[in-house]
Design a protein around this motif. Structure first.
Motif, PDB file in Angstrom:
ATOM      1  N   GLY A 184      12.008   5.661 -13.122  1.00 18.99           N
ATOM      2  CA  GLY A 184      11.602   5.009 -11.885  1.00 18.99           C
ATOM      3  C   GLY A 184      10.474   5.735 -11.173  1.00 18.99           C
ATOM      4  O   GLY A 184       9.778   5.151 -10.337  1.00 18.99           O
ATOM      5  N   GLY A 185      10.258   7.008 -11.525  1.00 22.82           N
ATOM      6  CA  GLY A 185       9.132   7.758 -10.976  1.00 22.82           C
ATOM      7  C   GLY A 185       7.803   7.307 -11.527  1.00 22.82           C
ATOM      8  O   GLY A 185       6.751   7.595 -10.941  1.00 22.82           O
ATOM      9  N   TRP A 186       7.800   6.620 -12.672  1.00 20.11           N
ATOM     10  CA  TRP A 186       6.592   5.958 -13.170  1.00 20.11           C
ATOM     11  C   TRP A 186       6.477   4.554 -12.585  1.00 20.11           C
ATOM     12  O   TRP A 186       5.381   4.063 -12.334  1.00 20.11           O
ATOM     13  CB  TRP A 186       6.620   5.873 -14.701  1.00 20.11           C
ATOM     14  CG  TRP A 186       6.398   7.158 -15.411  1.00 20.11           C
ATOM     15  CD1 TRP A 186       5.407   8.072 -15.170  1.00 20.11           C
ATOM     16  CD2 TRP A 186       7.160   7.688 -16.498  1.00 20.11           C
ATOM     17  NE1 TRP A 186       5.511   9.142 -16.025  1.00 20.11           N
ATOM     18  CE2 TRP A 186       6.586   8.923 -16.860  1.00 20.11           C
ATOM     19  CE3 TRP A 186       8.276   7.241 -17.201  1.00 20.11           C
ATOM     20  CZ2 TRP A 186       7.078   9.714 -17.894  1.00 20.11           C
ATOM     21  CZ3 TRP A 186       8.784   8.018 -18.225  1.00 20.11           C
ATOM     22  CH2 TRP A 186       8.188   9.248 -18.567  1.00 20.11           C
ATOM     23  N   VAL A 187       7.619   3.904 -12.381  1.00 20.48           N
ATOM     24  CA  VAL A 187       7.631   2.509 -11.922  1.00 20.48           C
ATOM     25  C   VAL A 187       7.299   2.392 -10.437  1.00 20.48           C
ATOM     26  O   VAL A 187       6.508   1.528 -10.035  1.00 20.48           O
ATOM     27  CB  VAL A 187       9.009   1.878 -12.206  1.00 20.48           C
ATOM     28  CG1 VAL A 187       9.084   0.466 -11.636  1.00 20.48           C
ATOM     29  CG2 VAL A 187       9.299   1.870 -13.706  1.00 20.48           C
ATOM     30  N   ALA A 188       7.898   3.248  -9.600  1.00 20.49           N
ATOM     31  CA  ALA A 188       7.717   3.139  -8.152  1.00 20.49           C
ATOM     32  C   ALA A 188       6.249   3.218  -7.717  1.00 20.49           C
ATOM     33  O   ALA A 188       5.817   2.415  -6.877  1.00 20.49           O
ATOM     34  CB  ALA A 188       8.552   4.209  -7.439  1.00 20.49           C
ATOM     35  N   PRO A 189       5.448   4.161  -8.243  1.00 19.49           N
ATOM     36  CA  PRO A 189       4.040   4.178  -7.825  1.00 19.49           C
ATOM     37  C   PRO A 189       3.291   2.903  -8.199  1.00 19.49           C
ATOM     38  O   PRO A 189       2.376   2.480  -7.464  1.00 19.49           O
ATOM     39  CB  PRO A 189       3.475   5.398  -8.567  1.00 19.49           C
ATOM     40  CG  PRO A 189       4.653   6.298  -8.769  1.00 19.49           C
ATOM     41  CD  PRO A 189       5.794   5.354  -9.044  1.00 19.49           C
ATOM     42  N   ILE A 190       3.649   2.283  -9.335  1.00 21.38           N
ATOM     43  CA  ILE A 190       2.996   1.024  -9.707  1.00 21.38           C
ATOM     44  C   ILE A 190       3.294  -0.038  -8.657  1.00 21.38           C
ATOM     45  O   ILE A 190       2.400  -0.760  -8.195  1.00 21.38           O
ATOM     46  CB  ILE A 190       3.464   0.560 -11.093  1.00 21.38           C
ATOM     47  CG1 ILE A 190       3.141   1.595 -12.156  1.00 21.38           C
ATOM     48  CG2 ILE A 190       2.818  -0.777 -11.451  1.00 21.38           C
ATOM     49  CD1 ILE A 190       3.708   1.259 -13.531  1.00 21.38           C
ATOM     50  N   ALA A 191       4.571  -0.132  -8.273  1.00 21.67           N
ATOM     51  CA  ALA A 191       4.959  -1.121  -7.267  1.00 21.67           C
ATOM     52  C   ALA A 191       4.280  -0.833  -5.934  1.00 21.67           C
ATOM     53  O   ALA A 191       3.786  -1.751  -5.262  1.00 21.67           O
ATOM     54  CB  ALA A 191       6.473  -1.126  -7.113  1.00 21.67           C
ATOM     55  N   ALA A 192       4.246   0.427  -5.534  1.00 25.98           N
ATOM     56  CA  ALA A 192       3.652   0.782  -4.245  1.00 25.98           C
ATOM     57  C   ALA A 192       2.150   0.516  -4.233  1.00 25.98           C
ATOM     58  O   ALA A 192       1.601   0.052  -3.219  1.00 25.98           O
ATOM     59  CB  ALA A 192       3.932   2.253  -3.944  1.00 25.98           C
ATOM     60  N   ALA A 193       1.487   0.833  -5.346  1.00 24.92           N
ATOM     61  CA  ALA A 193       0.040   0.604  -5.416  1.00 24.92           C
ATOM     62  C   ALA A 193      -0.287  -0.888  -5.440  1.00 24.92           C
ATOM     63  O   ALA A 193      -1.383  -1.300  -5.065  1.00 24.92           O
ATOM     64  CB  ALA A 193      -0.535   1.282  -6.653  1.00 24.92           C
ATOM     65  N   ARG A 194       0.679  -1.702  -5.853  1.00 27.51           N
ATOM     66  CA  ARG A 194       0.452  -3.130  -6.028  1.00 27.51           C
ATOM     67  C   ARG A 194       0.732  -3.925  -4.755  1.00 27.51           C
ATOM     68  O   ARG A 194       0.225  -5.039  -4.601  1.00 27.51           O
ATOM     69  CB  ARG A 194       1.363  -3.620  -7.156  1.00 27.51           C
ATOM     70  CG  ARG A 194       1.097  -5.017  -7.640  1.00 27.51           C
ATOM     71  CD  ARG A 194       1.980  -5.316  -8.852  1.00 27.51           C
ATOM     72  NE  ARG A 194       1.499  -4.607 -10.027  1.00 27.51           N
ATOM     73  CZ  ARG A 194       2.154  -4.557 -11.187  1.00 27.51           C
ATOM     74  NH1 ARG A 194       3.315  -5.166 -11.308  1.00 27.51           N
ATOM     75  NH2 ARG A 194       1.643  -3.899 -12.198  1.00 27.51           N
ATOM     76  N   SER A 195       1.557  -3.393  -3.838  1.00 24.57           N
ATOM     77  CA  SER A 195       1.975  -4.199  -2.695  1.00 24.57           C
ATOM     78  C   SER A 195       2.031  -3.384  -1.402  1.00 24.57           C
ATOM     79  O   SER A 195       2.643  -2.317  -1.354  1.00 24.57           O
ATOM     80  CB  SER A 195       3.359  -4.803  -2.968  1.00 24.57           C
ATOM     81  OG  SER A 195       3.851  -5.484  -1.838  1.00 24.57           O
ATOM     82  N   ALA A 196       1.427  -3.952  -0.361  1.00 23.70           N
ATOM     83  CA  ALA A 196       1.494  -3.328   0.963  1.00 23.70           C
ATOM     84  C   ALA A 196       2.847  -3.554   1.623  1.00 23.70           C
ATOM     85  O   ALA A 196       3.121  -3.001   2.692  1.00 23.70           O
ATOM     86  CB  ALA A 196       0.385  -3.883   1.848  1.00 23.70           C
ATOM     87  N   ASP A 197       3.713  -4.368   1.000  1.00 20.83           N
ATOM     88  CA  ASP A 197       5.056  -4.575   1.544  1.00 20.83           C
ATOM     89  C   ASP A 197       5.919  -3.324   1.414  1.00 20.83           C
ATOM     90  O   ASP A 197       6.962  -3.221   2.061  1.00 20.83           O
ATOM     91  CB  ASP A 197       5.748  -5.735   0.826  1.00 20.83           C
ATOM     92  CG  ASP A 197       5.145  -7.089   1.190  1.00 20.83           C
ATOM     93  OD1 ASP A 197       4.415  -7.153   2.200  1.00 20.83           O
ATOM     94  OD2 ASP A 197       5.391  -8.070   0.454  1.00 20.83           O
TER      95      ASP A 197
END
Length: 512
Positions: A184-197
């Motif tokens: 999830g430490g690889w996944v979370a930054p992708i999600a954060a970089a993708r959405s301002a939500d």
């Protein structure tokens, strides 16, 4: 290339060369350690692996029974759509006396297919007791396996969970963040970089290195902890995982997380246990700091917790055993930090806590050259099996027919017997090490830094190489007096024996 890879996978499975990608994996893996012999160099920008629209709409991951929660908390069941339209089931835990406008956090699992939400119940309960609404959900088992996964698709799942939590009564949609463990430490930054939500990011046991590099380090560290040194840990294990990735049996092996970390603009809290044996805890934090600052984000906080393992749970034996309890102060740190950043009072950038323990450094892992690729390794394996088994089989047939004859040299029998024993024995033993690697490998008795089983295989490899040379000399002397059939049989055996020598050097069997 796809047919070759499918053949490779089938052959590897036939030999039993499959395992669980480490969860750090993060591979390591890895959680337990990863896989069996050989890739796809996917990146976060690559298209998510998803079923067709019709199939996605029809597929719903099975929901676990509603988890029970302590009496001081309340739970609400939710469903939401993730990547590819897949439906997910989750639970939102909140304080019993929850106040409106409270922050929320979505928990993202580490590696593993179909992981139930209850796997993160300890974290969810503790975070909820610190004033947050916490969404935990059952991880996907569709388009996620030992050999296939997409961090981009997992990030879509997490963003679906964020949208669901933002819509919950009493949760301030501007205060919903994500928490990612291990993979999830690889996944979370992708999600954060993708959405301002996404309002903030909390990472635990996160890895700033490519998955394959992390996995090879974790398994090698486990071998060293078991007392192993020499070619097995310095060469063989590394080449094994390169072959695994090249054969398409290690998902996203060369994914570089740095560019995505640099794209994260939200506040970041990164936590590591000082006894993390699955993610290199000394090397990862500087990578995160460099990437965040390179992207202009100086709103980050790093914390190290003593006597804590990869998941920041308490460990009594240096990270080998994970106890149910979280490391003392960990949940308080998360609660205090989330309250600060969501209240507009982000703490000063900095690092605190005791220095982590990392006995060895990671090493770069490059894709194999053509001559060491998975298809070539498969070809060598088939050559050895045919060459080393054909010699005694022909002798058996001759004996049955009553036409047995004295061999040109008895050394040929040694080439056949020791060659096939080393080839099959080494693959079986490497499988065993892969399955038990990470944290503390189970190598069997170790003598002079080498597992006794490996020493035996190395001794047999030396015997096979010497017998090959002796057979070649004897055949050259007697070539004129041997029949055509015998020349073919010996020629095939010698082809296998001569190819075996550089192969055994490459795999460390003929090296100290």
């Amino acid at each position: 290339m796809r047919p070759i890879r499918h053949v490779l996978i089938a052959a590897a499975l036939a030999l039993g060369l499959t395992a669980v990608p480490a969860a750090a994996s993060p591979v390591a893996a890895a959680t337990v350690t990863s896989a069996a012999v050989a890739t796809s160099a996917a990146t976060v920008t690559s298209a998510a692996v998803a079923p067709s629209a019709a199939a996605a709409a029809a597929v719903v991951d099975a929901a676990d029974p509603t988890p029970s929660v302590p009496p001081d908390l309340r739970s609400v069941e939710v469903t939401f759509s993730g990547g590819g339209g897949l439906t997910f089931h989750g639970s939102v835990l909140s304080p019993g006396d929850a106040k409106p406008g409270r922050p929320g956090v979505v928990l993202i699992h580490g590696a593993g297919t179909g992981t139930p939400r209850t796997k993160l119940m300890v974290e969810a309960v503790e975070f909820a007791r610190r004033g947050m609404s916490v969404l935990i959900y059952d991880k996907r088992s569709v388009d996620y396996s030992l050999f296939r996964r997409s961090y981009s698709l997992l990030a879509d799942d997490a963003l679906g969970a964020v949208a669901a939590l933002r819509s919950q009564p009493g949760v301030d949609p501007a205060k919903v963040g994500i928490w990612g463990l291990s993979e999830g430490g690889w996944v979370a930054p992708i999600a954060a970089a993708r959405s301002a939500d996404v309002a903030f990011v909390v990472l635990v046991g996160a890895n700033g290195l490519p998955p394959l590099r992390q996995q090879t380090w974790a398994v090698a560290a486990g071998l060293r902890k078991a007392g192993v040194s020499g070619s097995l840990v310095d060469r063989t294990e590394l080449n094994l995982y390169r072959a695994i990735a090249d054969g398409g049996m290690f998902p996203e092996p060369y994914y570089d997380p740095e560019p995505t970390i640099a794209a994260v603009k939200q506040p970041v809290l990164a936590i590591w246990g000082t006894h993390d044996l699955l993610t290199p805890p000394v090397e990862s934090p500087p990578i995160f700091a460099r990437a965040l600052e390179g992207g202009g984000n100086e709103n980050y906080t790093f914390r190290f917790f003593p006597d804590a393992d990869h998941a920041a749970h308490w460990t009594p034996d240096g990270g080998v055993t994970r106890l149910p309890e979280l490391a003392p102060g960990y949940a308080d740190q998360v609660g205090t930090w989330v309250d600060a950043v969501t209240s507009g009072r982000p703490p000063a950038t900095g690092t605190a806590g005791p220095a982590p323990v990392q006995d060895s450094l990671t090493v770069p892992v490059s894709p194999p050259a053509w001559w060491e690729s998975a298809p070539v390794q498969l070809g060598a394996l088939l050559l050895f099996v045919v060459a080393f088994t054909a010699y005694p089989l022909v002798a058996l047939v001759r004996r049955i027919r009553g036409g047995s004859r004295e061999p040109v040299t008895r050394a040929a029998r040694l080439v056949s017997a020791t060659g096939i024993a080393v080839v099959l024995g080494s693959f079986a033993y490497l499988l065993f090490l892969v399955m038990t690697g990470g944290k503390l490998a189970v190598t069997g008795p170790v003598l002079a830094g080498r597992p006794v089983i490996w020493l035996v295989l190395q001794a047999l490899a030396v015997v096979s190489a010497a017998a090959t040379v002796r057979t070649a000399v004897a055949w050259r002397r007697a070539r004129g007096s041997t029949s055509r059939g015998e020349r073919v049989r010996l020629g095939l055996l010698l082809a296998g024996g001569l190819a075996f020598i550089p192969w055994a050097v490459y795999w460390g069997l003929l090296l100290p």
